[in-house]
Enzyme design. Structure first.
Site, short mmCIF file in Angstrom:
data_model
loop_
_atom_site.label_atom_id
_atom_site.label_comp_id
_atom_site.label_asym_id
_atom_site.label_seq_id
_atom_site.Cartn_x
_atom_site.Cartn_y
_atom_site.Cartn_z
N GLU A 1 31.23 37.32 37.45
CA GLU A 1 32.41 36.87 38.19
C GLU A 1 32.13 35.61 39.01
OE1 GLU A 1 33.71 40.51 40.25
OE2 GLU A 1 34.75 41.09 38.41
N ASP B 1 35.57 48.69 34.87
CA ASP B 1 35.52 48.41 36.30
C ASP B 1 36.29 49.46 37.10
OD1 ASP B 1 35.17 47.20 38.71
OD2 ASP B 1 36.49 45.50 38.34
N GLU C 1 39.76 51.26 45.03
CA GLU C 1 40.28 49.95 44.62
C GLU C 1 41.39 50.05 43.56
OE1 GLU C 1 37.27 47.37 43.07
OE2 GLU C 1 38.72 45.86 42.43
#
Ligand code: GCV
Length: 772
Positions: free
Chosen positions: A241, A320, A348
């Site tokens: 990332e 993820d 998340e």
């Protein structure tokens, strides 16, 4: 002492010698043997295990907590306190416990400025304004809390690390945190930026094979250990990332990890090198490109080349932290390397602590999953704890992200996730229900109605959340390019970050088979690959992760995929509404602040699950063209769209993506003095409830007033802090106005007053009749 005083209001007397009366005796085996000759343990105790027992000592009844080392005694004391708090027997104890995994760590993604990446429980307890906080009271409390569930390490800063953290002036600051944690048997680690030798070290390179960065790391590590002798080590996010990594110099993760590992080795430190390495500029037009393959492709060829104080820290699934993913095949692909599993406690992709989602239910399935690497059975828990391949280190890492919020994670029921993580790291054979029950008793007491209701809600909550956010293995159908919170079915397609579902007019799901798909399935052992390669043997709950199927494909239940998508969203939303009713039955059985706090969150969740339901169902209705057999999707007879009301000052706006507002449109008020939207009630006279669905952005506090025939019936300010600066599924909110007597012809008027960038946006009103 503190625990007993807190629970029983009694202050025990502490003595160093054995008293001539009944007593609780705490100490290592060696110290107890020195005062109780002949004292011996029946079963062997590991380094961190403990024994709770009762013995007659010099004629007195003694409750003994003992272990090989101090940390074990500490865990034993917490186990005893937990029993007392849960009203369990402590008179005739004989219980030996050993932790399953040697490493039971949490990670915090805290930034120096005091923010927390993907943190939903307030500000950082460690940092503010670019420094470690002066007052570390909360850090000490956190350390105690972590020790009480057997955690033995904590990495204190964001894996997207700031290189400044390795500057000289931070060392004494970290040492203060390490001191606070040490008292509770917890080592600290810090996440590092691999380019630090260049960015803060003044070198012109951070090439891991260049002697200058090698020397730089050695000196840096030595300096850290002079200040913090029990320092745990480093966490590394590299080539991921946009983070710098060894690939810049054509080097591998082995080159980078081993350089740092050899600097840490003489001091007993560890490198947690994260396997979350993938290309976020994937060619989405290439049907063979697949983000899920990245970790295995990168790390499997390096198996056996990492130093023995390197751990490859792998997220539990290949993508993820989605609401459902298969287990990462990398756990089977590293048989000569230490590994740890990374689980995400902070929610998340699972509702950001605004939705109830008890994650131990998911983690338990992951830990029990048999990778079938040999005939004896190789569950993930055995691989990560080091048992399967006889590794000396390995374990579980949970991304906790607690903050300054009074309940650490904001939603009072979300702490069950942190608790459950610790308990599973200690003993992965505990059932989710047992964990939920322990936690509920410790948190809310032992009233059976309270315990049963909360346990039931907790253990069902992951599947409920999954049912309205990403069923059949489609993963969380959220806005993956932004908040990771509300619905965003389209966002995960046609971009380089990876494809979630490849839905088109014909069908949905990603073909990851070896025969015709991306080939991901081939990363598993043969028996597991065989199961996923075939459509018939792939479990329905993972179907769309592995296969692209027509919408009409029939599931094992005989239901078509498209009808399942519709039904599961409706059932999930109904379940979320049912939780509100269940919770209300606990009124008076739970203290008022927590009762009201949880109630408000469950009501919000029930409303937001409708937003999810409608967005996802309408998206799939449009994509597939196949109507809902039950005629619910797209038909909302009780709804009055804001854009269909009589508007004074308000203007109609198109919402993007269109599914994120009912009918694809909303209204906004750009007049500073306010706007009006009104309609006439046309149904029979009677008692009704009205839901006003509006948008609450974080960049303004608009206010709303609702009038029926000029009489004010409700007013509020939209001042929540949802993760949204625009109209959409993230900011959608529902206000329920109860008990209204309405007659045909009544005028219902909403007056919205904008504030800053928030223009008093409205989506629709829904009117529900109340039974007489
Ligand atoms: C800390 C996801 C999250 C990022 C996180 C990253 C990681 O992509 O959205 O916020 O970065 O995972 O685990 O490194």
């Amino acid at each position: 002492m503190r625990g007993v005083r807190g629970m029983l209001g009694r202050t025990l007397r502490a003595e160093k010698e054995l008293p001539q009366e009944n007593a609780m005796v705490l100490g290592t085996l060696a110290s107890i043997r020195s005062v109780v000759p002949g004292f011996h343990v029946d079963s062997p105790l590991g380094e961190e295990g403990f024994w709770l027992t009762t013995e007659q000592v010099h004629g007195f009844h003694c409750l003994i907590v003992t272990a090989k080392a101090d940390r074990g005694v500490l865990y034993g004391v917490f186990a005893l306190l937990s029993r007392m708090a849960r009203n369990e027997e402590v008179v005739a104890l004989n219980e030996v416990q050993q932790p399953y995994a040697p490493l039971r760590w949490v990670n915090q993604w805290d930034n120096l400025d005091g923010g927390i990446e993907r943190g939903y429980g307030g500000r950082s307890i460690f940092f503010e304004d670019g420094r470690v906080r002066t007052d570390l009271t909360l850090v000490r409390e956190y350390a105690r809390l972590l020790a009480s569930i057997g955690i033995n390490g904590c990495a204190i800063n964001n894996v997207n690390a700031n290189p400044r953290l390795l500057q000289e002036d931070f060392l004494p600051q970290f040492a203060r945190i390490a001191d606070a944690f040490r008292e509770w048997g917890i080592r600290i680690a810090i996440a590092i930026d691999l380019s630090s030798p260049k960015v803060i070290g003044g070198l012109d390179t951070f090439d891991p094979l260049d002697p200058r960065p090698i020397e730089w790391w050695r000196e840096k590590v030595d300096a850290i250990y002079r200040r913090i002798p029990d320092f745990g080590g480093f966490v590394v996010k590299a080539d991921s990332e946009g983070r710098p990594g060894p690939s810049i110099y054509g080097r591998t993760p082995v080159d980078a990890a081993n350089v740092i590992a050899s600097a840490l080795k003489p001091h007993g430190g560890i490198v947690f090198y994260r396997a979350f390495v993938y290309d976020h500029h994937l060619n989405w037009q290439d049907s063979k490109s697949d983000r899920a393959k990245a970790a295995y492709d990168t790390f499997h060829p390096l198996d056996g080349k990492f130093d023995d104080n390197v751990i490859i820290q792998t997220k539990h699934g290949p993508i993820d932290f989605q609401v459902r993913e298969p287990v990462s095949p990398l756990f089977g692909g590293l048989q000569h390397t230490n590994v740890s599993i990374e689980l995400q406690i902070t929610q998340e992709y699972t509702g950001q602590q605004r939705h109830l989602c008890f994650l131990p239910s998911m983690w338990k399935e992951v830990l029990d999953f048999d990778l079938q690497l040999n005939r004896n059975g190789t569950p993930v828990k055995d691989v990560v704890s080091g048992k399967t391949f006889r590794r000396s280190i390995g374990g579980l890492v949970g991304v906790a992200n607690v903050g300054t919020d009074a309940s650490w994670l904001s939603h009072p029921l979300a702490m069950a996730n942190l608790y459950g993580f610790g308990r599973l790291a200690w003993n992965p054979d505990l059932s989710p229900r047992a964990i939920a029950e322990e936690w509920t008793r410790l948190t809310f007491g032992s009233d059976p109605a309270v315990v049963n209701t909360i346990c039931e809600m907790q253990v069902n909550s992951w599947r409920v959340y999954e049912s309205y956010t990403g069923p059949l293995g489609a993963q969380t159908l959220t806005d993956i390019l932004g908040s990771h919170y509300g619905p965003g079915v389209e966002s995960s397609e046609r971009n380089g970050w990876g494809q979630w579902h490849r839905a088109d007019h014909e069908g949905v799901g990603i073909d990851r088979t070896v025969a015709t798909g991306t080939g991901y399935v081939g990363q598993y052992s043969l028996p597991v690959a065989k199961m996923y390669e075939s459509l018939e043997s792939t479990p329905d709950e993972q179907l769309l992760f592995f296969h692209h199927v027509p919408y009409t494909h029939l599931l094992r239940s005989g239901k078509s995929v498209i009808q399942y998508i519709y039904d599961s969203h409706y059932e999930g939303a109904e379940h979320a509404a049912g939780n509100v009713l269940q919770w209300k039955l606990l009124r008076g059985r739970i203290d008022e602040p927590r009762y009201s706090d949880v109630l408000a969150r469950l009501e919000y969740q029930a409303g937001h699950s409708i937003v999810w339901r409608d967005a996802v169902c309408n998206w799939f209705l449009r994509a597939s063209g196949i109507p809902d057999e039950k005629h619910r999707v797209g038909n909302y007879p009780d709804r009055i769209e804001a854009e269909a009301m009589q508007l004074a000052g308000y203007s109609i706006v198109n919402v993007v993506p269109r599914e994120n507002a009912s009918g694809g449109k909303a209204i906004e008020c750009l007049q500073p003095r306010g706007c009006k939207a009104s309609f006439q009630f046309t149904r029979d006279a009677g008692w009704y409830e009205i839901d006003v669905v509006y948008f609450d952005q974080s960049n303004g506090d608009s206010s709303f007033r609702v009038l029926v025939c000029n009489q004010l019936v409700d007013e509020w300010v939209a001042n929540d802090t949802l993760p949204a600066t625009k109209i959409g599924g993230d900011s959608s909110m529902r206000r329920r106005i109860r008990g209204l007597a309405l007659r045909p012809g009544d005028e219902i008027r909403i007056v919205g007053t904008p504030d800053m960038e928030e223009h008093a946006p409205l989506d629709y009103v829904e009117i529900h009749g109340l039974q007489k």
